[in-house]
Design a protein around this motif. Structure first.
Motif, short mmCIF file in Angstrom:
data_model
loop_
_atom_site.label_atom_id
_atom_site.label_comp_id
_atom_site.label_asym_id
_atom_site.label_seq_id
_atom_site.Cartn_x
_atom_site.Cartn_y
_atom_site.Cartn_z
N SER A 1 -2.54 1.84 -4.76
CA SER A 1 -3.60 2.36 -3.90
C SER A 1 -4.93 2.33 -4.65
O SER A 1 -5.03 2.87 -5.76
CB SER A 1 -3.27 3.80 -3.48
OG SER A 1 -4.23 4.30 -2.59
N GLY A 2 -5.93 1.66 -4.06
CA GLY A 2 -7.24 1.59 -4.68
C GLY A 2 -7.40 0.36 -5.54
O GLY A 2 -6.42 -0.23 -6.03
N VAL A 3 -8.65 -0.06 -5.73
CA VAL A 3 -8.95 -1.29 -6.45
C VAL A 3 -8.39 -1.27 -7.87
O VAL A 3 -7.71 -2.22 -8.30
CB VAL A 3 -10.47 -1.54 -6.47
CG1 VAL A 3 -10.83 -2.63 -7.47
CG2 VAL A 3 -10.97 -1.91 -5.08
N ALA B 1 0.84 -1.19 0.00
CA ALA B 1 0.00 0.00 0.00
C ALA B 1 0.88 1.25 0.00
O ALA B 1 1.93 1.28 0.66
CB ALA B 1 -0.91 0.00 1.23
N PHE C 1 -4.10 -2.97 3.01
CA PHE C 1 -5.13 -3.02 1.98
C PHE C 1 -6.49 -3.38 2.56
O PHE C 1 -6.59 -4.18 3.50
CB PHE C 1 -4.75 -4.06 0.92
CG PHE C 1 -3.54 -3.69 0.12
CD1 PHE C 1 -3.50 -2.52 -0.62
CD2 PHE C 1 -2.44 -4.53 0.08
CE1 PHE C 1 -2.39 -2.18 -1.37
CE2 PHE C 1 -1.32 -4.21 -0.66
CZ PHE C 1 -1.29 -3.03 -1.39
N SER C 2 -7.54 -2.81 1.98
CA SER C 2 -8.90 -3.17 2.36
C SER C 2 -9.24 -4.55 1.80
O SER C 2 -8.55 -5.06 0.91
CB SER C 2 -9.89 -2.14 1.82
OG SER C 2 -9.93 -2.21 0.40
N GLU D 1 -9.79 -4.20 -1.93
CA GLU D 1 -8.56 -4.12 -2.71
C GLU D 1 -7.91 -5.51 -2.85
O GLU D 1 -7.48 -5.91 -3.94
CB GLU D 1 -7.58 -3.16 -2.03
CG GLU D 1 -7.97 -1.69 -2.13
CD GLU D 1 -7.07 -0.79 -1.30
OE1 GLU D 1 -6.67 0.26 -1.82
OE2 GLU D 1 -6.77 -1.15 -0.14
N LEU E 1 -4.59 -1.49 -7.90
CA LEU E 1 -4.13 -2.83 -7.51
C LEU E 1 -4.22 -3.80 -8.68
O LEU E 1 -3.28 -4.55 -8.96
CB LEU E 1 -4.98 -3.35 -6.34
CG LEU E 1 -4.39 -3.33 -4.93
CD1 LEU E 1 -3.26 -4.29 -4.76
CD2 LEU E 1 -3.98 -1.92 -4.54
#
Length: 422
Positions: free
Chosen positions: A192-194, A169, A230-231, A234, A197
Motif C-alpha cells: 500500500s502506497g508508493v 493492494a 492501485f493508483s 503507485e 510498492l
C-alpha cells in the motif's frame, strides 16, 4: 620423494603431457517434412535444421553439414520453435479438482511443490519449452527453487520466467471471509502506497523474480464487481522500479480504468483485459503493450459451472471473445497465454485452439506462441528457428499452419540441443 606444491599443480605439463583437445560440440541434422520458423506465416517444405551444441547453426534446404553429424529424420512432421506459455500458474491445479481458496489455505507447500514439478514436466511434454509463471498464489518463492531445479537438470520442465508472489493492494485480494483482524494467508503479497510498492518490487526481485506482476483491479468484497486497486502513481513507481532492474511488468486487469492506469504506468503486458474498449486497445497498440487474452480461463470456468460449449454462451466467455476481437482490430500485440492452472497443465494448447476459433489465423496463433511471446517478454535468444538461437525445437504431426490443433500432437522435443524423452 616429496614434490613441491607448484610442481604438483603443473605436473602434466612439466612431465611433457599435453593439454586435452577440446571436444567439438555434438552436431545434429534435423530433416522434417517442413519447418515453421516462428516468423514467416508459412511452413517451408524440405527445409532442414542443423543444431550444434545448444544452438541452431543453420536453417534451409539441402544444408552442408560437418563430418560426423547425426541425422534425425522426422517424416510427416513439421518442425517449429518450442512454444512459450505466456500465462501459467504451476502451483495451481484445476479449480474443479480443488477450489482456489482451499489450495491457498489448506494444501501443504511440499504437496504444492511436488505437484508443480509434475505439472512443469507435463508442460514440457506438451511442447512448451519456456513458461512465464505469473505467481505462486500463496506458495511464496517456491517458483524460484523450481526454476533452479529445472535449470540444473534435476527435474524436467520449461525454462521459467517467474513472478514469485505477485503484488496486490492491501485488502483487495484473498482468501476472504474471515473474522476481521485475523491474519489470513494471502494468494499474493500485499502493499500500500508508493514507497511500499517500490520496496515490495525490489524485495521480490532480490528473491529471484524475473517479472513483476501487479493486480491492477480486483473485487474488494465478496460478490462485488472488480474495481481499480492501485493508483496511477503507485503503479508508475512499481513499473519504474522493475524496469530499472531490467524486469518486465505484467498487470492483471479487466476493467477499463484498471487497464487505463496500467497503460499510463508503462506496463509491458496486460493480462485478461476482458473489459477493454476500442479506445483502451488503441492506446495499448500505440505503446506496443501486449494483451494475454486468457480465453481458456473463462472457457474452463464456464465449463466447470455446467456449460457444454453451445448457445447461449455464458457472459464471461462472450465478453472475453469480444475483447479479443477488439484488441486484434486495434492492432494490439497478442500474447499466447491461457492462465493454465485454472485448467490442466499439459493442455496449454487449448488457448491456441480457442484463439483460432475466435478469428485468428493458425499462422498468427503460432507466431503469437513463439516469436510473438519472445518479443513481448524480451527473450532475444528463442522463439524462432534461426541460426544463433537456442535449439528449443518441437515436431508436431501434420501442418499446424493449416490446422492449429496439430500442436496438440507433439511427436518430438529438443530443449537446449538435447532430445527430451516423452
Amino acid at each position: 620423494m616429496k614434490w613441491p606444491i607448484a610442481a604438483l599443480l603443473f605436473a602434466p605439463f612439466a612431465l611433457g603431457g599435453a593439454a586435452p583437445e577440446p571436444v567439438a560440440p555434438h552436431a545434429t541434422l534435423l530433416r522434417p517434412a517442413a519447418v515453421f520458423d516462428g516468423i514467416d506465416p508459412v511452413a517451408h517444405p524440405g527445409w532442414q535444421v542443423l543444431v550444434t551444441g545448444e544452438r541452431i547453426t543453420a536453417v534451409g534446404p539441402a544444408l552442408a553439414v560437418p563430418a560426423g553429424t547425426e541425422t534425425i529424420d522426422l517424416p510427416g512432421d513439421t518442425l517449429m520453435p518450442g512454444m512459450i506459455e505466456g500465462h501459467g500458474h504451476l502451483f495451481l491445479h484445476p479449480y474443479n479438482e480443488t477450489s482456489w481458496d482451499d489450495q491457498v489455505l489448506h494444501e501443504p507447500l511440499a504437496l504444492r511443490t511436488a505437484r508443480a514439478v509434475a505439472q512443469a514436466a507435463a508442460s514440457l511434454r506438451a511442447g512448451f519449452t519456456t513458461e512465464r509463471d505469473l505467481g505462486t498464489e500463496g506458495a511464496g518463492y517456491a517458483d524460484v527453487g523450481l526454476r533452479q531445479a529445472i535449470a540444473a537438470g534435476i527435474v524436467p520442465g520449461p525454462r521459467l520466467l517467474v513472478a514469485t508472489r505477485a503484488i496486490v493492494a492491501k485488502g483487495a485480494y484473498g482468501p476472504k471471509g474471515f473474522e476481521p483482524g485475523l491474519v489470513i494467508p494471502q494468494g499474493a503479497e500485499e502493499a500500500s502506497g508508493v514507497d511500499e510498492l517500490v520496496r515490495v518490487v525490489r524485495s521480490q526481485i532480490a528473491a529471484g523474480a524475473d517479472v513483476i506482476k501487479l493486480y491492477g483491479d480486483y473485487r474488494w468484497g465478496p460478490g462485488e464487481p472488480s474495481r481499480p486497486t492501485f493508483s496511477v502513481a503507485e503503479m508508475k513507481a512499481a513499473v519504474e522500479a522493475a524496469h530499472d532492474a531490467g524486469r518486465t511488468v505484467a498487470v492483471h486487469t479487466a476493467t477499463p480504468e484498471g487497464m487505463r492506469r496500467a497503460i499510463a504506468a508503462g506496463a509491458d503486458t496486460i493480462e485478461h483485459g476482458y473489459g477493454g474498449t476500442p479506445e483502451i486497445f488503441r492506446a495499448m497498440a500505440a505503446q506496443h503493450i501486449a494483451l494475454c487474452p486468457t480465453l481458456a480461463a473463462s472457457d474452463a470456468v464456464a465449463r466447470y459451472r455446467g456449460w457444454r460449449g453451445g448457445d447461449p454462451v455464458p457472459e464471461a466467455v462472450a465478453q472475453s471473445r469480444a475483447s479479443f476481437a477488439l484488441a486484434r482490430a486495434a492492432g494490439v500485440p497478442i500474447c499466447m497465454g491461457g492462465d493454465v492452472g485454472v485448467f490442466a497443465h499439459g493442455e496449454n494448447a487449448r488457448e491456441m485452439v480457442l484463439m483460432a476459433a475466435a478469428g485468428m489465423s493458425a499462422a498468427q496463433v503460432l507466431i503469437a506462441a513463439t516469436s510473438g511471446n519472445a518479443r513481448a517478454f524480451h527473450l532475444s535468444d528463442r522463439g524462432a528457428v534461426r541460426a544463433g538461437l537456442l535449439a528449443d525445437l518441437i515436431a508436431v504431426k501434420g501442418n499446424p499452419v493449416a490446422a492449429v490443433d496439430a500442436v496438440q500432437h507433439v511427436a518430438w522435443i529438443m530443449k537446449n540441443g538435447a532430445i527430451v524423452t516423452l
